[in-house]
Every structure is written in structure tokens, then in C-alpha cells.
Enzyme design. Structure first.
Site, PDB file in Angstrom:
ATOM      1  N   LYS A  60      -4.104 -27.197  89.374  1.00 20.38           N
ATOM      2  CA  LYS A  60      -3.313 -28.430  89.389  1.00 20.38           C
ATOM      3  C   LYS A  60      -2.598 -28.637  90.714  1.00 20.38           C
ATOM      4  CE  LYS A  60      -2.919 -29.213  84.460  1.00 20.38           C
ATOM      5  NZ  LYS A  60      -2.094 -29.238  83.263  1.00 20.38           N
ATOM      6  N   ARG A  96      -4.424 -21.710  79.626  1.00 20.08           N
ATOM      7  CA  ARG A  96      -5.614 -22.579  79.728  1.00 20.08           C
ATOM      8  C   ARG A  96      -6.070 -22.610  81.182  1.00 20.08           C
ATOM      9  NH1 ARG A  96      -6.541 -27.750  81.084  1.00 20.08           N
ATOM     10  NH2 ARG A  96      -8.135 -28.906  79.970  1.00 20.08           N
TER      11      ARG A  96
HETATM   12  C1  7PJ Z   1      -3.781 -29.717  79.919  1.00 19.26           C
HETATM   13  C2  7PJ Z   1      -4.559 -30.004  78.800  1.00 19.26           C
HETATM   14  C3  7PJ Z   1      -2.598 -28.936  79.752  1.00 19.26           C
HETATM   15  C4  7PJ Z   1      -3.150 -28.833  77.405  1.00 19.26           C
HETATM   16  C5  7PJ Z   1      -5.427 -30.931  80.536  1.00 19.26           C
HETATM   17  C6  7PJ Z   1      -6.257 -30.509  83.904  1.00 19.26           C
HETATM   18  C7  7PJ Z   1      -5.908 -31.755  83.196  1.00 19.26           C
HETATM   19  N1  7PJ Z   1      -4.263 -29.570  77.558  1.00 19.26           N
HETATM   20  N2  7PJ Z   1      -5.593 -30.763  79.220  1.00 19.26           N
HETATM   21  N3  7PJ Z   1      -2.348 -28.526  78.466  1.00 19.26           N
HETATM   22  N4  7PJ Z   1      -4.355 -30.281  81.011  1.00 19.26           N
HETATM   23  N5  7PJ Z   1      -2.814 -28.391  76.189  1.00 19.26           N
HETATM   24  O1  7PJ Z   1      -6.766 -29.537  83.338  1.00 19.26           O
HETATM   25  O2  7PJ Z   1      -5.986 -30.500  85.149  1.00 19.26           O
HETATM   26  O3  7PJ Z   1      -1.830 -28.642  80.663  1.00 19.26           O
HETATM   27  S1  7PJ Z   1      -6.522 -31.864  81.511  1.00 19.26           S
END
Ligand code: 7PJ
Length: 262
Positions: free
Chosen positions: A204, A238
Site C-alpha cells: 500500500k 492480508r
Molecule cells: C483490504 C481489503 C484491507 C480487508 C483490500 C489493497 C486494496 N480487505 N481489501 N482489509 N484492502 N479486510 O489490497 O491494496 O486492508 S483491496
């Protein structure tokens, strides 16, 4: 939790089969690296991203879910705000619904309740296309905490058992670097809410702002950030790449165990 984005491969003539097949391969590779969950998503929610049609999202994600479920017992999370996809994914063996809009789209909360699956609620403001215009906070940690608590109560009132709810501060969603850093530094305060924390900072912008590096060179920064999050109470990380963070967690764990040896 390993991330698998299911987006059409625009550089290939192989079309849908190619992108489905490569997404399944990527998921299995992440599982082999040590992922307990695979998070499948068919909609880009990066800042400023445009939406995808409901049907297109189903067409992207469901074949990957179906194929992966046949080949693996890994926990499959579905990153979606689309109620139809939530319902269809549950039928095909999904294990978790991960909605960056926290089940606010019309019909989404009802769909989540109907699936009986665990859910992840994430803090955001507005929509991904407009969220970076809503970054004013007086105390970001307290505001995110009370927002998550309220949203959790709404989900419980709708019929989702509290024991099935995961919470996520939403790094990079309607937040500037100081907000992201305040949340990372004080993540332990969110554990007061009594539910497991899921966090995602992989690749990010916040990591680029700290290191000055482009997306492709943020891997090590991501490992550091996720290790710090784990030390402050995060339970699910994640990430796009699992092997590095797994090593980092093992070093931490081995060090903690050494505390008990002397
Ligand atoms: C997140 C997500 C996050 C959760 C994305 C990216 C954007 N789901 N989906 N938490 N980010 N729970 O991965 O840069 O931070 S999409």
C-alpha cells in the site's frame, strides 16, 4: 491470508481460462508458502478505482473459487460487497466474507446473514473512488474503534453472531499516512473490542510514503509493518506474498519462546 486478485489478463488472448487458471495456481502457491486463508477478489478497491459490474465480478471470482475448492481445503475468503456473489460463493464452499464496505450495499447484510459465514468488517468512509477526500479525524484511533464497534452491533442486530465477526481498521481507506501510522502504532487499543483483528498493508501507498519505493519494491517494508501489527495484536495478516512474513513471524515466535527458557 494470501491475496489473489482475479482480474482479466489483458495481455493474453487466452481470455477467461487463462486468468482463472493462473489465479488458482497463485492461490495454491500462496497456500504452499503457508497461507491459512486465500482472499479472492474480483473488484479493485484501490483509491480512485472504478467499480466492476455485478455479473463481471461473479464471472471472475466464481470459477476460481470452484476450481480452488476442488484442489484444496484452504480457507477461502471472498473480498466483495456484492450480495449475489456472497450467496453464490457460500454455496461453492467459501469460508469468510470480507467486505471493505462492511455490508452496507443494498442487500449485502441480509445476504451475509443468510450465508451464516464469518464476516470481516472494515473501517472506510464513502466509496473507494471518493474516500481520499474524507480524511479528517480528530482522534483516528478512537474514531475507527467506535465506528467498528457500532458497525459490529448493527451486524449482530441483523443476525450475525458476534463470534463470527473479524475487525479491520482499513489501512489506506479514507486515511493519510499519519492516520495509518497512528492506527498501526496503537493497534492494541482495537483489541479491546474483543474480536480478532485482520489487517492489510501489503504494497500500500503508506509503505511507499515511508520508504520512497514503488509498489514492486515494498515487500520488505510490508514484512516489517505486518510483524509490528502482529506484535500489537493482529491475528490475520492480508498479504500478497506469504513466505517472508511467515519467516518473520517464526523469528518472533522463537524469540518469545526463549523468554520461557531462562
Ligand atoms: C483490504 C481489503 C484491507 C480487508 C483490500 C489493497 C486494496 N480487505 N481489501 N482489509 N484492502 N479486510 O489490497 O491494496 O486492508 S483491496
Amino acid at each position: 491470508m494470501g491475496i489473489v486478485n482475479v482480474t482479466p489478463d489483458s495481455f493474453s488472448d487466452g481470455g477467461r481460462y487463462t486468468s482463472t487458471d493462473s489465479a488458482i495456481k497463485q492461490a495454491l502457491a500462496l497456500e504452499a508458502e503457508g497461507a491459512a486463508f486465500i482472499d479472492l477478489g474480483g473488484e479493485s478497491t484501490r483509491p480512485g478505482a472504478e467499480g466492476v459490474s455485478e455479473q463481471e465480478e461473479l464471472d471472475r471470482v466464481l470459477p476460481v473459487l470452484e476450481g480452488l475448492r476442488k484442489e484444496s481445503a484452504v480457507m477461502i475468503s471472498i473480498d466483495t460487497s456484492n450480495p449475489k456473489l456472497m450467496l453464490e460463493a457460500a454455496k461453492l464452499g467459501a469460508n469468510l466474507l470480507n467486505d471493505v464496505r462492511s455490508f452496507t450495499r443494498e442487500g449485502a447484510l441480509e445476504a451475509a446473514v443468510a450465508t451464516n459465514l464469518p464476516v470481516c468488517i472494515m473501517h472506510m468512509r464513502g466509496e473507494p473512488s471518493s474516500m481520499q477526500q474524507q480524511t479528517s479525524y480528530s482522534d483516528v484511533v478512537e474514531e475507527v474503534k467506535s465506528w467498528l464497534n457500532k458497525r459490529m452491533q448493527v451486524c449482530v442486530a441483523a443476525g450475525i453472531a458476534q463470534e463470527k465477526i473479524l475487525l479491520d481498521p482499513g489501512f489506506g481507506f479514507a486515511k493519510l499516512l499519519p492516520h495509518n501510522l497512528a492506527l498501526l502504532a496503537n493497534l492494541n487499543k482495537l483489541t479491546d473490542l474483543g474480536r480478532p483483528l485482520l489487517v492489510g498493508m501489503s504494497r500500500k501507498r503508506m509503505l511507499g510514503e515511508i520508504t520512497g519505493k514503488p509498489t514492486s519494491e515494498r515487500e520488505v517494508a510490508g514484512i516489517a509493518a505486518h510483524l509490528l501489527a502482529a506484535q500489537r495484536g493482529a491475528r490475520i495478516l492480508r498479504v500478497h506474498s506469504v513466505a517472508g512474513i511467515k519467516d518473520a513471524l517464526q523469528v518472533w515466535q522463537a524469540t518469545e519462546q526463549a523468554l520461557n527458557l531462562i
